[in-house]
Scaffold this active site. Structure first.
Site, mmCIF file in Angstrom:
data_model
loop_
_atom_site.group_PDB
_atom_site.id
_atom_site.type_symbol
_atom_site.label_atom_id
_atom_site.label_comp_id
_atom_site.label_asym_id
_atom_site.label_seq_id
_atom_site.Cartn_x
_atom_site.Cartn_y
_atom_site.Cartn_z
ATOM 1 N N GLU A 18 -0.054 -2.543 13.201
ATOM 2 C CA GLU A 18 0.637 -1.326 12.740
ATOM 3 C C GLU A 18 0.080 -0.052 13.375
ATOM 4 O OE1 GLU A 18 2.640 -1.208 8.907
ATOM 5 O OE2 GLU A 18 0.956 0.044 8.269
ATOM 6 N N LYS A 75 -0.555 3.308 12.613
ATOM 7 C CA LYS A 75 -0.721 3.974 11.302
ATOM 8 C C LYS A 75 -1.754 5.080 11.468
ATOM 9 C CE LYS A 75 -1.525 2.499 6.485
ATOM 10 N NZ LYS A 75 -1.845 1.351 5.615
ATOM 11 N N LYS A 111 8.798 0.928 9.999
ATOM 12 C CA LYS A 111 8.111 0.881 8.711
ATOM 13 C C LYS A 111 8.351 2.209 8.023
ATOM 14 C CE LYS A 111 5.071 -1.676 6.324
ATOM 15 N NZ LYS A 111 3.757 -1.121 6.166
ATOM 16 N N GLU A 167 9.856 -6.965 1.370
ATOM 17 C CA GLU A 167 8.489 -6.920 0.840
ATOM 18 C C GLU A 167 8.443 -7.069 -0.681
ATOM 19 O OE1 GLU A 167 5.570 -4.078 2.541
ATOM 20 O OE2 GLU A 167 5.535 -3.308 0.476
ATOM 21 N N ASN A 184 2.840 -8.067 -0.108
ATOM 22 C CA ASN A 184 1.875 -6.978 0.049
ATOM 23 C C ASN A 184 0.728 -7.147 -0.950
ATOM 24 O OD1 ASN A 184 0.565 -4.614 0.713
ATOM 25 N ND2 ASN A 184 2.470 -3.459 0.961
ATOM 26 N N GLU A 237 0.379 -9.176 3.916
ATOM 27 C CA GLU A 237 0.253 -7.774 4.316
ATOM 28 C C GLU A 237 -0.883 -7.052 3.580
ATOM 29 O OE1 GLU A 237 5.131 -7.215 4.247
ATOM 30 O OE2 GLU A 237 3.834 -5.605 3.578
ATOM 31 N N SER A 238 -1.582 -6.223 4.310
ATOM 32 C CA SER A 238 -2.511 -5.201 3.779
ATOM 33 C C SER A 238 -3.900 -5.714 3.405
ATOM 34 C CB SER A 238 -1.938 -4.508 2.540
ATOM 35 O OG SER A 238 -0.747 -3.846 2.821
HETATM 36 O O1 LIG Z 1 -1.366 2.219 2.995
HETATM 37 C C1 LIG Z 1 -1.187 2.904 1.966
HETATM 38 O O2 LIG Z 1 -2.080 3.610 1.468
HETATM 39 C C2 LIG Z 1 0.155 2.915 1.297
HETATM 40 C C3 LIG Z 1 0.353 3.739 0.200
HETATM 41 C C4 LIG Z 1 1.594 3.804 -0.407
HETATM 42 C C5 LIG Z 1 2.651 3.065 0.060
HETATM 43 C C6 LIG Z 1 2.464 2.230 1.165
HETATM 44 C C7 LIG Z 1 1.238 2.148 1.765
HETATM 45 N N1 LIG Z 1 1.031 1.337 2.856
HETATM 46 C C8 LIG Z 1 2.051 0.528 3.427
HETATM 47 C C9 LIG Z 1 1.516 -0.806 3.778
HETATM 48 O O3 LIG Z 1 1.819 -1.722 3.081
HETATM 49 C C10 LIG Z 1 0.566 -0.945 4.901
HETATM 50 O O4 LIG Z 1 0.760 0.082 5.823
HETATM 51 C C11 LIG Z 1 0.550 -2.237 5.685
HETATM 52 O O5 LIG Z 1 0.787 -3.370 4.915
HETATM 53 C C12 LIG Z 1 -0.811 -2.362 6.384
HETATM 54 O O6 LIG Z 1 -1.843 -2.330 5.430
HETATM 55 P P1 LIG Z 1 -3.363 -2.034 5.834
HETATM 56 O O7 LIG Z 1 -3.760 -3.046 6.856
HETATM 57 O O8 LIG Z 1 -4.151 -2.184 4.576
HETATM 58 O O9 LIG Z 1 -3.375 -0.656 6.384
#
Ligand SMILES: O=C(O)c1ccccc1NCC(=O)[C@H](O)[C@H](O)COP(=O)(O)O
Length: 268
Positions: free
Chosen positions: A58, A60, A119, A167, A188, A221-222
């Site tokens: 991503e 980001k 996204k 998602e 997520n 995810e995340s």
């Molecule tokens: O990333 C955040 O803080 C967030 C807050 C509110 C809504 C969405 C958010 N993120 C979107 C995502 O789910 C992530 O960008 C994506 O899954 C990647 O996650 P990460 O590797 O933890 O950055």
């Protein structure tokens, strides 16, 4: 296409509720006509179906949970991820909390040969028309936001020739995604109302989806930072979506490679 049910955005709590209310205001006067059907390319889905655990990396630059992450140039970042083995790129286009732009998506699509996910927090059909027009291969649809309208938005996404990453974060949302006919489901680990991350969420819901007979693509995810973090989903998920740990690493190619490296097998 079926009529679009109204979204109940006032019932979306927390940080996510704020973001989707702002996005709905951004698109209040947008045209809902998405135009003629486009052929399905299924590039995003095909990339994630390749053998092994695929990486969606991503672009980001900021987030509500982290604030500023890194002042990435989107095209350079996407090229670095591709060199590091990413099967697809996720590019944020939400401007206020993630420092995303339409230009970032344009630049990423032009810079790489792998498919690109728009996204954003889709609350209006115009956002899907834009995604297709900007060259994205897929768009994110969040069941926590779209609720009972998920199936209708999925239909529009497919009408435009795009893949949809649908998602979910809990069992009820997963059941909605399955009933809507999602082909790609992302689980997520981050609760978007509290921002709390629990890496046990993806294995739990992925197992439930497979037990329900889902044969589509599953994405965890995340919150992934190390190869050890991926162990619980390595043999279950088709792909992982990773943003913060890669984007903030300083060396995106190396970080992508190191994260996805299979743990070495030690004898004895
Ligand atoms: O990333 C955040 O803080 C967030 C807050 C509110 C809504 C969405 C958010 N993120 C979107 C995502 O789910 C992530 O960008 C994506 O899954 C990647 O996650 P990460 O590797 O933890 O950055």
């Amino acid at each position: 296409m079926s009529a679009l049910p109204p979204l109940k955005l006032e019932s979306v709590p927390g940080v996510l509720g704020r973001i989707v209310t702002e996005r709905a205001a951004d698109y209040r006067d947008a045209d809902s006509d998405v135009g003629p059907a486009r052929p399905a390319a299924r590039r995003f889905e095909a990339a994630l179906r390749a053998p092994g655990l695929a990486l969606i990396a991503e672009v980001k630059r900021a987030s509500p949970s982290q604030g500023a992450i890194a002042p990435l140039d989107p095209a350079q970042a996407a090229r670095a991820y591709e060199a590091g083995g990413a099967a697809a790129i996720s590019c944020l286009t939400e401007p206020r909390h993630f420092d995303g732009t339409a230009q970032a998506l344009h630049d990423v699509v032009a810079a790489v040969s792998v498919p690109v996910l728009r996204k954003d927090f889709v609350v209006h059909p115009a956002m899907l028309r834009e995604a297709a027009g900007w060259g994205a291969s897929a768009a994110l649809l969040m069941v926590s936001v779209l609720g009972g309208a998920t199936g209708a938005y999925l239909e529009i996404t497919h009408h435009l020739g795009l893949d949809a990453l649908v998602e979910v974060h809990d069992e009820a949302e997963l059941d909605i995604a399955l009933a809507a006919g999602a082909r790609i489901i992302g689980v997520n680990n981050r609760d978007l109302t509290t921002l709390h991350i629990d890496l046990a969420v993806s294995p739990r819901l992925i197992a439930r989806a497979r037990a329900a007979g889902f044969t589509g693509v599953l994405v965890a995810e995340s919150g992934y930072r190390t190869p050890a973090d991926l162990e619980a989903v390595r043999s279950m998920a088709d792909a992982v979506l990773v943003g913060t740990s890669l984007a903030g690493s300083g060396d995106l190619t190396r970080a992508a490679r190191d994260l996805m490296a299979a743990p070495s097998l030690t004898e004895g």
